[in-house]
Design a protein around this motif. Structure first.
Motif, PDB file in Angstrom:
ATOM      1  N   TYR A 116     -12.056  18.753 -23.734  1.00  0.00           N
ATOM      2  CA  TYR A 116     -12.461  19.647 -22.653  1.00  0.00           C
ATOM      3  C   TYR A 116     -12.131  19.035 -21.284  1.00  0.00           C
ATOM      4  O   TYR A 116     -12.227  17.821 -21.085  1.00  0.00           O
ATOM      5  CB  TYR A 116     -13.959  19.929 -22.713  1.00  0.00           C
ATOM      6  CG  TYR A 116     -14.370  20.853 -23.833  1.00  0.00           C
ATOM      7  CD1 TYR A 116     -14.352  22.235 -23.665  1.00  0.00           C
ATOM      8  CD2 TYR A 116     -14.773  20.350 -25.063  1.00  0.00           C
ATOM      9  CE1 TYR A 116     -14.726  23.083 -24.695  1.00  0.00           C
ATOM     10  CE2 TYR A 116     -15.145  21.182 -26.102  1.00  0.00           C
ATOM     11  CZ  TYR A 116     -15.121  22.554 -25.905  1.00  0.00           C
ATOM     12  OH  TYR A 116     -15.493  23.397 -26.922  1.00  0.00           O
ATOM     13  N   TYR A 117     -11.767  19.913 -20.353  1.00  0.00           N
ATOM     14  CA  TYR A 117     -11.585  19.494 -18.959  1.00  0.00           C
ATOM     15  C   TYR A 117     -12.916  19.719 -18.244  1.00  0.00           C
ATOM     16  O   TYR A 117     -13.454  20.828 -18.249  1.00  0.00           O
ATOM     17  CB  TYR A 117     -10.473  20.308 -18.291  1.00  0.00           C
ATOM     18  CG  TYR A 117     -10.076  19.794 -16.925  1.00  0.00           C
ATOM     19  CD1 TYR A 117      -9.182  18.738 -16.791  1.00  0.00           C
ATOM     20  CD2 TYR A 117     -10.600  20.365 -15.771  1.00  0.00           C
ATOM     21  CE1 TYR A 117      -8.802  18.269 -15.544  1.00  0.00           C
ATOM     22  CE2 TYR A 117     -10.235  19.899 -14.523  1.00  0.00           C
ATOM     23  CZ  TYR A 117      -9.337  18.840 -14.405  1.00  0.00           C
ATOM     24  OH  TYR A 117      -8.984  18.369 -13.172  1.00  0.00           O
ATOM     25  N   ASN A 118     -13.446  18.668 -17.656  1.00  0.00           N
ATOM     26  CA  ASN A 118     -14.784  18.717 -17.075  1.00  0.00           C
ATOM     27  C   ASN A 118     -14.775  19.256 -15.650  1.00  0.00           C
ATOM     28  O   ASN A 118     -13.945  18.845 -14.826  1.00  0.00           O
ATOM     29  CB  ASN A 118     -15.397  17.309 -17.068  1.00  0.00           C
ATOM     30  CG  ASN A 118     -15.452  16.701 -18.449  1.00  0.00           C
ATOM     31  OD1 ASN A 118     -16.145  17.214 -19.320  1.00  0.00           O
ATOM     32  ND2 ASN A 118     -14.712  15.616 -18.661  1.00  0.00           N
ATOM     33  N   ILE A 119     -15.681  20.169 -15.373  1.00  0.00           N
ATOM     34  CA  ILE A 119     -15.902  20.648 -14.006  1.00  0.00           C
ATOM     35  C   ILE A 119     -17.347  20.316 -13.661  1.00  0.00           C
ATOM     36  O   ILE A 119     -18.288  20.849 -14.260  1.00  0.00           O
ATOM     37  CB  ILE A 119     -15.633  22.157 -13.883  1.00  0.00           C
ATOM     38  CG1 ILE A 119     -14.160  22.453 -14.187  1.00  0.00           C
ATOM     39  CG2 ILE A 119     -15.995  22.653 -12.476  1.00  0.00           C
ATOM     40  CD1 ILE A 119     -13.774  23.919 -14.075  1.00  0.00           C
ATOM     41  N   SER A 120     -17.515  19.416 -12.701  1.00  0.00           N
ATOM     42  CA  SER A 120     -18.837  18.890 -12.370  1.00  0.00           C
ATOM     43  C   SER A 120     -19.102  18.972 -10.873  1.00  0.00           C
ATOM     44  O   SER A 120     -18.263  19.442 -10.100  1.00  0.00           O
ATOM     45  CB  SER A 120     -18.949  17.432 -12.845  1.00  0.00           C
ATOM     46  OG  SER A 120     -18.003  16.609 -12.179  1.00  0.00           O
ATOM     47  N   GLY A 121     -20.282  18.516 -10.485  1.00  0.00           N
ATOM     48  CA  GLY A 121     -20.660  18.466  -9.069  1.00  0.00           C
ATOM     49  C   GLY A 121     -21.256  17.106  -8.768  1.00  0.00           C
ATOM     50  O   GLY A 121     -20.655  16.075  -9.021  1.00  0.00           O
ATOM     51  N   HIS A 122     -22.457  17.103  -8.203  1.00  0.00           N
ATOM     52  CA  HIS A 122     -23.295  15.908  -8.021  1.00  0.00           C
ATOM     53  C   HIS A 122     -22.854  14.978  -6.897  1.00  0.00           C
ATOM     54  O   HIS A 122     -23.689  14.503  -6.119  1.00  0.00           O
ATOM     55  CB  HIS A 122     -23.397  15.141  -9.338  1.00  0.00           C
ATOM     56  CG  HIS A 122     -24.328  13.970  -9.284  1.00  0.00           C
ATOM     57  ND1 HIS A 122     -25.652  14.091  -8.919  1.00  0.00           N
ATOM     58  CD2 HIS A 122     -24.129  12.645  -9.545  1.00  0.00           C
ATOM     59  CE1 HIS A 122     -26.237  12.910  -8.962  1.00  0.00           C
ATOM     60  NE2 HIS A 122     -25.324  12.010  -9.333  1.00  0.00           N
ATOM     61  N   LEU A 123     -21.560  14.699  -6.782  1.00  0.00           N
ATOM     62  CA  LEU A 123     -21.116  13.660  -5.849  1.00  0.00           C
ATOM     63  C   LEU A 123     -20.943  14.153  -4.413  1.00  0.00           C
ATOM     64  O   LEU A 123     -20.883  13.342  -3.494  1.00  0.00           O
ATOM     65  CB  LEU A 123     -19.792  13.052  -6.334  1.00  0.00           C
ATOM     66  CG  LEU A 123     -19.857  12.211  -7.607  1.00  0.00           C
ATOM     67  CD1 LEU A 123     -18.470  11.654  -7.930  1.00  0.00           C
ATOM     68  CD2 LEU A 123     -20.861  11.076  -7.476  1.00  0.00           C
ATOM     69  N   CYS A 178     -14.259  18.607  -0.065  1.00  0.00           N
ATOM     70  CA  CYS A 178     -13.028  18.890  -0.803  1.00  0.00           C
ATOM     71  C   CYS A 178     -13.329  19.210  -2.268  1.00  0.00           C
ATOM     72  O   CYS A 178     -14.416  18.937  -2.782  1.00  0.00           O
ATOM     73  CB  CYS A 178     -12.067  17.695  -0.728  1.00  0.00           C
ATOM     74  SG  CYS A 178     -12.619  16.255  -1.666  1.00  0.00           S
ATOM     75  N   PHE A 179     -12.339  19.817  -2.914  1.00  0.00           N
ATOM     76  CA  PHE A 179     -12.280  19.910  -4.368  1.00  0.00           C
ATOM     77  C   PHE A 179     -11.436  18.734  -4.846  1.00  0.00           C
ATOM     78  O   PHE A 179     -10.376  18.461  -4.282  1.00  0.00           O
ATOM     79  CB  PHE A 179     -11.601  21.199  -4.813  1.00  0.00           C
ATOM     80  CG  PHE A 179     -12.289  22.464  -4.403  1.00  0.00           C
ATOM     81  CD1 PHE A 179     -13.244  23.061  -5.207  1.00  0.00           C
ATOM     82  CD2 PHE A 179     -11.954  23.091  -3.201  1.00  0.00           C
ATOM     83  CE1 PHE A 179     -13.861  24.238  -4.837  1.00  0.00           C
ATOM     84  CE2 PHE A 179     -12.563  24.277  -2.820  1.00  0.00           C
ATOM     85  CZ  PHE A 179     -13.520  24.850  -3.642  1.00  0.00           C
ATOM     86  N   TYR A 180     -11.900  18.088  -5.915  1.00  0.00           N
ATOM     87  CA  TYR A 180     -11.131  16.988  -6.503  1.00  0.00           C
ATOM     88  C   TYR A 180     -10.699  17.381  -7.913  1.00  0.00           C
ATOM     89  O   TYR A 180     -11.516  17.850  -8.715  1.00  0.00           O
ATOM     90  CB  TYR A 180     -11.969  15.711  -6.558  1.00  0.00           C
ATOM     91  CG  TYR A 180     -11.432  14.665  -7.518  1.00  0.00           C
ATOM     92  CD1 TYR A 180     -10.442  13.783  -7.120  1.00  0.00           C
ATOM     93  CD2 TYR A 180     -11.905  14.580  -8.827  1.00  0.00           C
ATOM     94  CE1 TYR A 180      -9.928  12.829  -8.001  1.00  0.00           C
ATOM     95  CE2 TYR A 180     -11.405  13.635  -9.718  1.00  0.00           C
ATOM     96  CZ  TYR A 180     -10.418  12.765  -9.296  1.00  0.00           C
ATOM     97  OH  TYR A 180      -9.914  11.838 -10.166  1.00  0.00           O
ATOM     98  N   PHE A 181      -9.419  17.195  -8.236  1.00  0.00           N
ATOM     99  CA  PHE A 181      -8.907  17.431  -9.577  1.00  0.00           C
ATOM    100  C   PHE A 181      -8.201  16.167 -10.055  1.00  0.00           C
ATOM    101  O   PHE A 181      -7.199  15.750  -9.469  1.00  0.00           O
ATOM    102  CB  PHE A 181      -7.919  18.601  -9.591  1.00  0.00           C
ATOM    103  CG  PHE A 181      -8.571  19.956  -9.564  1.00  0.00           C
ATOM    104  CD1 PHE A 181      -8.675  20.716 -10.727  1.00  0.00           C
ATOM    105  CD2 PHE A 181      -9.102  20.463  -8.390  1.00  0.00           C
ATOM    106  CE1 PHE A 181      -9.289  21.964 -10.705  1.00  0.00           C
ATOM    107  CE2 PHE A 181      -9.713  21.712  -8.352  1.00  0.00           C
ATOM    108  CZ  PHE A 181      -9.813  22.462  -9.519  1.00  0.00           C
ATOM    109  N   GLY A 182      -8.752  15.564 -11.116  1.00  0.00           N
ATOM    110  CA  GLY A 182      -8.139  14.398 -11.729  1.00  0.00           C
ATOM    111  C   GLY A 182      -7.595  14.735 -13.100  1.00  0.00           C
ATOM    112  O   GLY A 182      -7.559  15.905 -13.503  1.00  0.00           O
ATOM    113  N   ALA A 183      -7.217  13.720 -13.856  1.00  0.00           N
ATOM    114  CA  ALA A 183      -6.603  13.932 -15.161  1.00  0.00           C
ATOM    115  C   ALA A 183      -7.572  14.540 -16.167  1.00  0.00           C
ATOM    116  O   ALA A 183      -7.185  15.392 -16.977  1.00  0.00           O
ATOM    117  CB  ALA A 183      -6.058  12.609 -15.696  1.00  0.00           C
ATOM    118  N   GLU A 184      -8.845  14.125 -16.111  1.00  0.00           N
ATOM    119  CA  GLU A 184      -9.822  14.593 -17.103  1.00  0.00           C
ATOM    120  C   GLU A 184     -10.847  15.564 -16.556  1.00  0.00           C
ATOM    121  O   GLU A 184     -11.619  16.151 -17.312  1.00  0.00           O
ATOM    122  CB  GLU A 184     -10.568  13.400 -17.717  1.00  0.00           C
ATOM    123  CG  GLU A 184      -9.788  12.613 -18.742  1.00  0.00           C
ATOM    124  CD  GLU A 184      -8.911  11.548 -18.098  1.00  0.00           C
ATOM    125  OE1 GLU A 184      -9.293  11.080 -17.004  1.00  0.00           O
ATOM    126  OE2 GLU A 184      -7.866  11.199 -18.668  1.00  0.00           O
ATOM    127  N   GLY A 185     -10.911  15.732 -15.236  1.00  0.00           N
ATOM    128  CA  GLY A 185     -11.943  16.612 -14.713  1.00  0.00           C
ATOM    129  C   GLY A 185     -11.834  16.876 -13.229  1.00  0.00           C
ATOM    130  O   GLY A 185     -11.094  16.195 -12.499  1.00  0.00           O
TER     131      GLY A 185
END
Length: 213
Positions: A145-152, A170-177
């Protein structure tokens, strides 16, 4: 700004939300309803307009995208029921057919009956809608699964020609989430350090701007 993620089209809004068109799903994080009232209770003067501004932005997003479901990846509420939560109840009454799903965050301490009274479906750990996992904080273990999170509450620093140093959410998009920006205007920023291949989408007052490392 439209991005392709795991073969799905996501729309990044300057109002700090993602719209997943194929699922009619509007996604936000870290709304922190009640935070301003909590500060006022403790003698810190925060105007009531803070919460009202957040609800007004939600109105704009719902009018623009007409979602069937609103997903909140944690910290919807800031601990307890207070006057800001009552304002949310009034806002909620305007959208009785909107399904609201909350993936609980570290500040979501309301009672079960409170969530039920607000018409909110609650997931304690995560919500899985392939290819995405919606979760408050990114998990330690990586899977399909590709993770979509918040918190930070992610942010970046942009340097101008005259040595100006400006911070933007900003929105951040990395390799796994991906990490969502905090929806509430009454939050700080955690400045993230880019790594090769990371994608940042800076939120300005007028538009979303891509920055690819």
């Amino acid at each position: 700004m439209i991005v392709n993620c795991r073969s799905e089209e996501l729309i990044l809004s300057k109002d700090r939300a993602i719209y997943w068109k194929s699922k009619a799903l509007l996604i936000i994080s870290d709304l922190h309803i009640g935070k301003s009232a909590h500060f006022r209770k403790n003698g810190i003067p925060v105007p009531n307009l803070v919460g009202l501004t957040d609800f007004q932005r939600l109105n704009i997003l719902i009018k623009e995208f007409n979602p069937g479901t609103l997903v909140i990846t944690g910290d919807m509420f800031h601990n307890n029921i207070n006057s800001d939560a009552i304002a949310f109840q009034e806002w909620r009454s305007k959208y009785p057919h909107l399904k609201i799903i909350l993936v609980k965050g570290n500040h979501d301490d309301l009672k079960k009956e409170d969530y039920e009274a607000f018409g909110i479906e609650v997931y304690t750990k995560e919500l899985l809608i392939p290819p995405f996992r919606f979760i408050h904080d990114k998990p330690h273990e990586i899977d399909a699964y590709y993770n979509i999170s918040g918190h930070l509450h992610p942010g970046v620093v942009i340097y101008g020609k005259a040595r100006q140093r400006l911070k933007f959410p900003c929105f951040y998009f990395g390799a796994e989430g991906a990490i969502m920006p905090a929806f509430s205007v009454f939050t700080g920023l955690k400045i993230l350090t880019p790594e090769t291949g990371d994608r940042f989408y800076v939120i300005t007052p007028d538009k979303v701007i891509p920055i690819i490392q």
